[in-house]
Design a protein around this motif. Structure first.
Motif, PDB file in Angstrom:
ATOM      1  N   ASP A 138     -11.435 -38.377  19.156  1.00 37.86           N
ATOM      2  CA  ASP A 138     -10.515 -37.626  19.687  1.00 37.86           C
ATOM      3  C   ASP A 138      -9.430 -36.856  18.739  1.00 37.86           C
ATOM      4  N   ALA A 139      -9.177 -35.743  19.025  1.00 37.04           N
ATOM      5  CA  ALA A 139      -8.113 -35.152  18.060  1.00 37.04           C
ATOM      6  C   ALA A 139      -6.700 -35.939  18.258  1.00 37.04           C
ATOM      7  N   LEU A 140      -6.182 -36.124  17.116  1.00 44.60           N
ATOM      8  CA  LEU A 140      -4.897 -36.630  16.938  1.00 44.60           C
ATOM      9  C   LEU A 140      -3.907 -35.673  16.907  1.00 44.60           C
ATOM     10  N   VAL A 141      -3.040 -35.595  18.152  1.00 48.64           N
ATOM     11  CA  VAL A 141      -2.057 -34.591  18.461  1.00 48.64           C
ATOM     12  C   VAL A 141      -0.492 -35.296  18.628  1.00 48.64           C
ATOM     13  N   ILE A 142       0.076 -34.784  17.660  1.00 48.26           N
ATOM     14  CA  ILE A 142       1.645 -35.512  17.613  1.00 48.26           C
ATOM     15  C   ILE A 142       2.799 -34.555  17.735  1.00 48.26           C
ATOM     16  N   THR A 143       3.857 -35.202  17.961  1.00 43.76           N
ATOM     17  CA  THR A 143       5.156 -34.537  17.724  1.00 43.76           C
ATOM     18  C   THR A 143       5.850 -34.431  16.367  1.00 43.76           C
ATOM     19  N   LEU A 144       5.919 -33.392  15.737  1.00 52.15           N
ATOM     20  CA  LEU A 144       6.355 -33.609  14.456  1.00 52.15           C
ATOM     21  C   LEU A 144       7.775 -32.771  14.059  1.00 52.15           C
ATOM     22  N   ARG A 145       8.756 -33.443  13.359  1.00 51.47           N
ATOM     23  CA  ARG A 145       9.731 -32.566  13.091  1.00 51.47           C
ATOM     24  C   ARG A 145       9.527 -31.438  12.012  1.00 51.47           C
ATOM     25  N   ILE A 146       9.672 -30.370  12.398  1.00 54.29           N
ATOM     26  CA  ILE A 146       9.484 -29.035  11.280  1.00 54.29           C
ATOM     27  C   ILE A 146      10.853 -28.417  11.472  1.00 54.29           C
TER      28      ILE A 146
ATOM     29  N   ASP B   6      14.573 -28.215  11.816  1.00 57.78           N
ATOM     30  CA  ASP B   6      15.494 -28.799  12.598  1.00 57.78           C
ATOM     31  C   ASP B   6      14.876 -29.102  14.083  1.00 57.78           C
ATOM     32  N   TYR B   7      13.737 -28.828  14.270  1.00 54.45           N
ATOM     33  CA  TYR B   7      12.969 -28.849  15.508  1.00 54.45           C
ATOM     34  C   TYR B   7      11.972 -29.928  15.745  1.00 54.45           C
ATOM     35  N   ASP B   8      11.790 -30.537  16.995  1.00 58.61           N
ATOM     36  CA  ASP B   8      10.756 -31.621  17.103  1.00 58.61           C
ATOM     37  C   ASP B   8       9.580 -30.677  17.780  1.00 58.61           C
ATOM     38  N   VAL B   9       8.620 -30.501  16.896  1.00 53.88           N
ATOM     39  CA  VAL B   9       7.524 -29.588  17.531  1.00 53.88           C
ATOM     40  C   VAL B   9       6.491 -30.346  18.190  1.00 53.88           C
ATOM     41  N   ARG B  10       6.054 -30.006  19.242  1.00 54.87           N
ATOM     42  CA  ARG B  10       4.743 -30.459  19.976  1.00 54.87           C
ATOM     43  C   ARG B  10       3.511 -29.794  19.746  1.00 54.87           C
TER      44      ARG B  10
ATOM     45  N   THR C  22       0.215 -25.821  18.215  1.00 57.17           N
ATOM     46  CA  THR C  22       1.154 -25.035  17.647  1.00 57.17           C
ATOM     47  C   THR C  22       1.025 -24.895  15.975  1.00 57.17           C
ATOM     48  N   ALA C  23       0.430 -26.074  15.582  1.00 61.00           N
ATOM     49  CA  ALA C  23       0.189 -26.249  13.882  1.00 61.00           C
ATOM     50  C   ALA C  23      -0.896 -26.956  13.743  1.00 61.00           C
ATOM     51  N   ILE C  24      -1.309 -27.071  12.585  1.00 59.69           N
ATOM     52  CA  ILE C  24      -2.212 -27.999  12.011  1.00 59.69           C
ATOM     53  C   ILE C  24      -2.086 -28.630  10.845  1.00 59.69           C
ATOM     54  N   VAL C  25      -1.700 -29.900  10.521  1.00 59.96           N
ATOM     55  CA  VAL C  25      -1.538 -30.349   9.413  1.00 59.96           C
ATOM     56  C   VAL C  25      -2.650 -31.307   8.931  1.00 59.96           C
ATOM     57  N   GLY C  26      -2.888 -31.091   7.421  1.00 57.19           N
ATOM     58  CA  GLY C  26      -3.974 -31.826   6.911  1.00 57.19           C
ATOM     59  C   GLY C  26      -3.451 -33.260   6.407  1.00 57.19           C
TER      60      GLY C  26
END
Length: 131
Positions: free
Chosen positions: A37-45, A47-51, A125-129
């Protein structure tokens, strides 16, 4: 809303720091192992918490999609040139709009990450490696 303004923090971004994302045995309770399964997280980018940020083991670049770009209030003049095209999930050639360096935070550590900004559809919303 994709991004929520968080409380200001007095932390400085660190460069060349690799975040470690791991799970305990308790985190794996009631999950099927192994899984893909894809790992999908909320990440602070910034000053925002990005889902809806996907962590992709195979990604060599951090990618930002239009919804997040607009949601963070970024403008074309905020971008630095980046012209290396790449393939999207559907196999189409994507020409980036540019690149932007932003601080991200997953725990107490804050690091600066270079996001390649693209103008194509993604459910994320974004992909992080992950190194």
């Amino acid at each position: 809303m994709l991004a929520e303004k968080s409380q200001p923090e007095q932390k400085r971004a660190r460069r060349n720091f690799h975040l470690t994302l791991s799970f305990s045995k308790e985190d794996k309770i009631e999950t099927t192992q192994p899984h893909d399964d894809a790992l999908v997280i909320t990440l602070r980018i910034g000053d925002y918490d990005v889902r809806r940020v996907m962590v992709d083991n195979g990604s060599a670049a951090e990618v930002m999609y239009p919804d997040l770009y607009k949601g963070l209030g970024l403008k074309p003049e905020d971008l630095t040139p980046y012209s290396s095209p790449f393939l999207s999930f559907d196999g189409k050639l994507v020409i980036p709009r540019g690149m932007i360096r932003l601080p991200i935070q997953t725990s107490r550590e804050v690091v600066e990450v270079k996001f390649i900004v693209v103008d194509t559809y993604s459910p994320y919303t974004a992909i992080v490696g992950r190194p």
